[in-house]
Design a protein around this motif. Structure first.
Motif, PDB file in Angstrom:
ATOM      1  N   PHE A   7       0.850  -1.076   0.063  1.00  0.00           N
ATOM      2  CA  PHE A   7       0.083   0.136   0.116  1.00  0.00           C
ATOM      3  C   PHE A   7       0.942   1.348   0.245  1.00  0.00           C
ATOM      4  CE2 PHE A   7      -1.945   3.441   2.464  1.00  0.00           C
ATOM      5  CZ  PHE A   7      -3.038   3.744   1.770  1.00  0.00           C
ATOM      6  N   TYR A   8       1.818   1.173   0.749  1.00  0.00           N
ATOM      7  CA  TYR A   8       2.864   2.316   0.789  1.00  0.00           C
ATOM      8  C   TYR A   8       3.623   2.648  -0.382  1.00  0.00           C
ATOM      9  CZ  TYR A   8       2.015   2.823   5.859  1.00  0.00           C
ATOM     10  OH  TYR A   8       1.256   2.961   7.079  1.00  0.00           O
ATOM     11  N   VAL A   9       3.941   1.633  -0.982  1.00  0.00           N
ATOM     12  CA  VAL A   9       4.729   1.664  -2.515  1.00  0.00           C
ATOM     13  C   VAL A   9       3.706   2.275  -3.406  1.00  0.00           C
ATOM     14  CG1 VAL A   9       5.614   0.256  -4.300  1.00  0.00           C
ATOM     15  CG2 VAL A   9       6.220  -0.240  -1.942  1.00  0.00           C
ATOM     16  N   VAL A  10       2.469   1.817  -3.627  1.00  0.00           N
ATOM     17  CA  VAL A  10       1.391   2.079  -4.545  1.00  0.00           C
ATOM     18  C   VAL A  10       1.283   3.646  -4.221  1.00  0.00           C
ATOM     19  CG1 VAL A  10      -0.622   1.931  -5.472  1.00  0.00           C
ATOM     20  CG2 VAL A  10       0.753  -0.059  -5.015  1.00  0.00           C
ATOM     21  N   ALA A  11       0.941   4.018  -3.064  1.00  0.00           N
ATOM     22  CA  ALA A  11       0.812   5.487  -2.700  1.00  0.00           C
ATOM     23  C   ALA A  11       1.946   6.223  -3.004  1.00  0.00           C
ATOM     24  CB  ALA A  11       0.501   5.544  -1.022  1.00  0.00           C
ATOM     25  N   ALA A  12       3.170   5.864  -2.655  1.00  0.00           N
ATOM     26  CA  ALA A  12       4.134   6.781  -3.031  1.00  0.00           C
ATOM     27  C   ALA A  12       4.504   6.946  -4.493  1.00  0.00           C
ATOM     28  CB  ALA A  12       5.521   6.082  -2.566  1.00  0.00           C
ATOM     29  N   LEU A  13       4.354   5.724  -5.405  1.00  0.00           N
ATOM     30  CA  LEU A  13       4.474   5.940  -6.922  1.00  0.00           C
ATOM     31  C   LEU A  13       2.955   6.999  -7.434  1.00  0.00           C
ATOM     32  CD1 LEU A  13       4.841   2.360  -8.015  1.00  0.00           C
ATOM     33  CD2 LEU A  13       6.372   4.098  -8.181  1.00  0.00           C
ATOM     34  N   ILE A  14       2.010   6.914  -6.695  1.00  0.00           N
ATOM     35  CA  ILE A  14       0.795   7.851  -7.199  1.00  0.00           C
ATOM     36  C   ILE A  14       1.211   9.125  -6.880  1.00  0.00           C
ATOM     37  CG2 ILE A  14      -1.413   8.577  -6.749  1.00  0.00           C
ATOM     38  CD1 ILE A  14      -2.107   5.580  -6.534  1.00  0.00           C
ATOM     39  N   VAL A  15       1.808   9.321  -5.698  1.00  0.00           N
ATOM     40  CA  VAL A  15       2.229  10.822  -5.069  1.00  0.00           C
ATOM     41  C   VAL A  15       3.442  11.219  -6.096  1.00  0.00           C
ATOM     42  CG1 VAL A  15       3.274  12.176  -3.550  1.00  0.00           C
ATOM     43  CG2 VAL A  15       1.311  10.607  -2.965  1.00  0.00           C
ATOM     44  N   LEU A  16       4.282  10.500  -6.388  1.00  0.00           N
ATOM     45  CA  LEU A  16       5.201  10.918  -7.430  1.00  0.00           C
ATOM     46  C   LEU A  16       4.913  11.174  -8.657  1.00  0.00           C
ATOM     47  CD1 LEU A  16       8.150   8.537  -6.160  1.00  0.00           C
ATOM     48  CD2 LEU A  16       7.932  11.093  -5.777  1.00  0.00           C
ATOM     49  N   ALA A  22       2.514  17.840 -12.081  1.00  0.00           N
ATOM     50  CA  ALA A  22       2.336  19.324 -11.743  1.00  0.00           C
ATOM     51  C   ALA A  22       3.717  20.004 -12.004  1.00  0.00           C
ATOM     52  CB  ALA A  22       2.184  19.203 -10.139  1.00  0.00           C
ATOM     53  N   VAL A  23       4.686  19.413 -11.837  1.00  0.00           N
ATOM     54  CA  VAL A  23       6.133  20.243 -12.260  1.00  0.00           C
ATOM     55  C   VAL A  23       6.020  20.248 -13.722  1.00  0.00           C
ATOM     56  CG1 VAL A  23       8.650  19.748 -12.286  1.00  0.00           C
ATOM     57  CG2 VAL A  23       7.309  19.395 -10.112  1.00  0.00           C
ATOM     58  N   SER A  24       5.631  19.398 -14.471  1.00  0.00           N
ATOM     59  CA  SER A  24       5.760  19.641 -16.036  1.00  0.00           C
ATOM     60  C   SER A  24       4.677  20.628 -16.151  1.00  0.00           C
ATOM     61  CB  SER A  24       5.686  18.034 -16.752  1.00  0.00           C
ATOM     62  OG  SER A  24       4.276  17.577 -16.337  1.00  0.00           O
ATOM     63  N   SER A  27       6.504  23.835 -15.539  1.00  0.00           N
ATOM     64  CA  SER A  27       7.498  24.178 -16.391  1.00  0.00           C
ATOM     65  C   SER A  27       7.383  24.195 -17.759  1.00  0.00           C
ATOM     66  CB  SER A  27       8.749  23.159 -16.115  1.00  0.00           C
ATOM     67  OG  SER A  27       8.208  21.918 -16.480  1.00  0.00           O
ATOM     68  N   ASP A  28       6.668  23.162 -18.408  1.00  0.00           N
ATOM     69  CA  ASP A  28       6.547  23.348 -19.943  1.00  0.00           C
ATOM     70  C   ASP A  28       4.905  23.054 -20.054  1.00  0.00           C
ATOM     71  OD1 ASP A  28       6.763  23.405 -22.685  1.00  0.00           O
ATOM     72  OD2 ASP A  28       7.746  21.331 -22.635  1.00  0.00           O
ATOM     73  N   PRO A  29       4.197  23.883 -19.980  1.00  0.00           N
ATOM     74  CA  PRO A  29       2.627  23.866 -20.270  1.00  0.00           C
ATOM     75  C   PRO A  29       2.224  23.219 -21.845  1.00  0.00           C
ATOM     76  CG  PRO A  29       2.747  25.933 -19.567  1.00  0.00           C
ATOM     77  CD  PRO A  29       4.195  25.339 -19.858  1.00  0.00           C
ATOM     78  N   ALA A  30       2.980  23.839 -22.578  1.00  0.00           N
ATOM     79  CA  ALA A  30       2.862  23.484 -24.068  1.00  0.00           C
ATOM     80  C   ALA A  30       3.238  22.153 -24.350  1.00  0.00           C
ATOM     81  CB  ALA A  30       3.505  24.428 -24.999  1.00  0.00           C
ATOM     82  N   GLY A  31       4.001  21.557 -23.736  1.00  0.00           N
ATOM     83  CA  GLY A  31       4.425  20.121 -23.732  1.00  0.00           C
ATOM     84  C   GLY A  31       3.741  19.289 -23.268  1.00  0.00           C
ATOM     85  N   VAL A  32       3.171  19.684 -22.379  1.00  0.00           N
ATOM     86  CA  VAL A  32       1.959  18.698 -21.593  1.00  0.00           C
ATOM     87  C   VAL A  32       0.884  18.774 -22.493  1.00  0.00           C
ATOM     88  CG1 VAL A  32       0.431  18.388 -19.453  1.00  0.00           C
ATOM     89  CG2 VAL A  32       2.907  19.281 -19.191  1.00  0.00           C
ATOM     90  N   LEU A  33       0.511  19.772 -23.032  1.00  0.00           N
ATOM     91  CA  LEU A  33      -0.966  19.842 -23.707  1.00  0.00           C
ATOM     92  C   LEU A  33      -0.400  19.125 -25.239  1.00  0.00           C
ATOM     93  CD1 LEU A  33      -1.888  23.556 -23.859  1.00  0.00           C
ATOM     94  CD2 LEU A  33      -3.135  21.610 -22.720  1.00  0.00           C
ATOM     95  N   ARG A  34       0.572  18.991 -25.626  1.00  0.00           N
ATOM     96  CA  ARG A  34       1.192  18.420 -27.146  1.00  0.00           C
ATOM     97  C   ARG A  34       1.086  16.960 -26.660  1.00  0.00           C
ATOM     98  NH1 ARG A  34       6.450  19.414 -27.230  1.00  0.00           N
ATOM     99  NH2 ARG A  34       5.910  21.569 -27.748  1.00  0.00           N
TER     100      ARG A  34
END
Length: 125
Positions: A7-16, A22-24, A27-34
């Motif tokens: 459970f902790y491993v899956v929760a950590a992967l989801i949070v990451l 969020a960071v992407s 930092s690069d909104p056009a790249g996310v939209l693409r």
């Protein structure tokens, strides 16, 4: 104990994953939209191909044959009704020669090709 660790491993992967998205976005909104647009296009192409492949199965052919047989039967039935009502109007039954006509079945059966090799196993009760 194993459940708690997984459970902790899956929760950590989801949070990451959420943190990375969020960071992407910042930092690069056009790249996310693409990336989202390309993913949507790829999913649409895969969906289109899958529906094309599955629609060419024999089920579609059987359905088409059934609809065609139903149309023919309906036309035949409508034609018989039209001719029988016209003949009823022209014929007036005389009292001296009243005969009961033999009743013919108006059902016309059409064989539709299908999966006939598949049979129910009736012995498994």
């Amino acid at each position: 104990m194993k459940n708690r660790v997984s459970f902790y491993v899956v929760a950590a992967l989801i949070v990451l994953g959420v943190l990375g998205i969020a960071v992407s976005v910042f930092s690069d909104p056009a790249g996310v939209l693409r990336t989202v647009a390309i993913s949507a296009i790829v999913i649409a192409i895969v969906y289109f191909l899958i529906t094309r492949v599955t629609s060419s199965n024999s089920g579609n052919k059987e359905n088409r044959a059934f609809k065609q047989a139903a149309r023919k039967s309906k036309k035949r039935f409508m034609k018989k009704d039209a001719t029988s009502s016209a003949s009823r109007k022209t014929k007036t039954a005389s009292l001296t020669s009243i005969k009961k006509p033999k009743k013919k079945s108006s059902v016309q059966l059409t064989v539709i090709e299908g999966k006939k090799s598949k049979r129910k196993n009736r012995a498994s009760l």
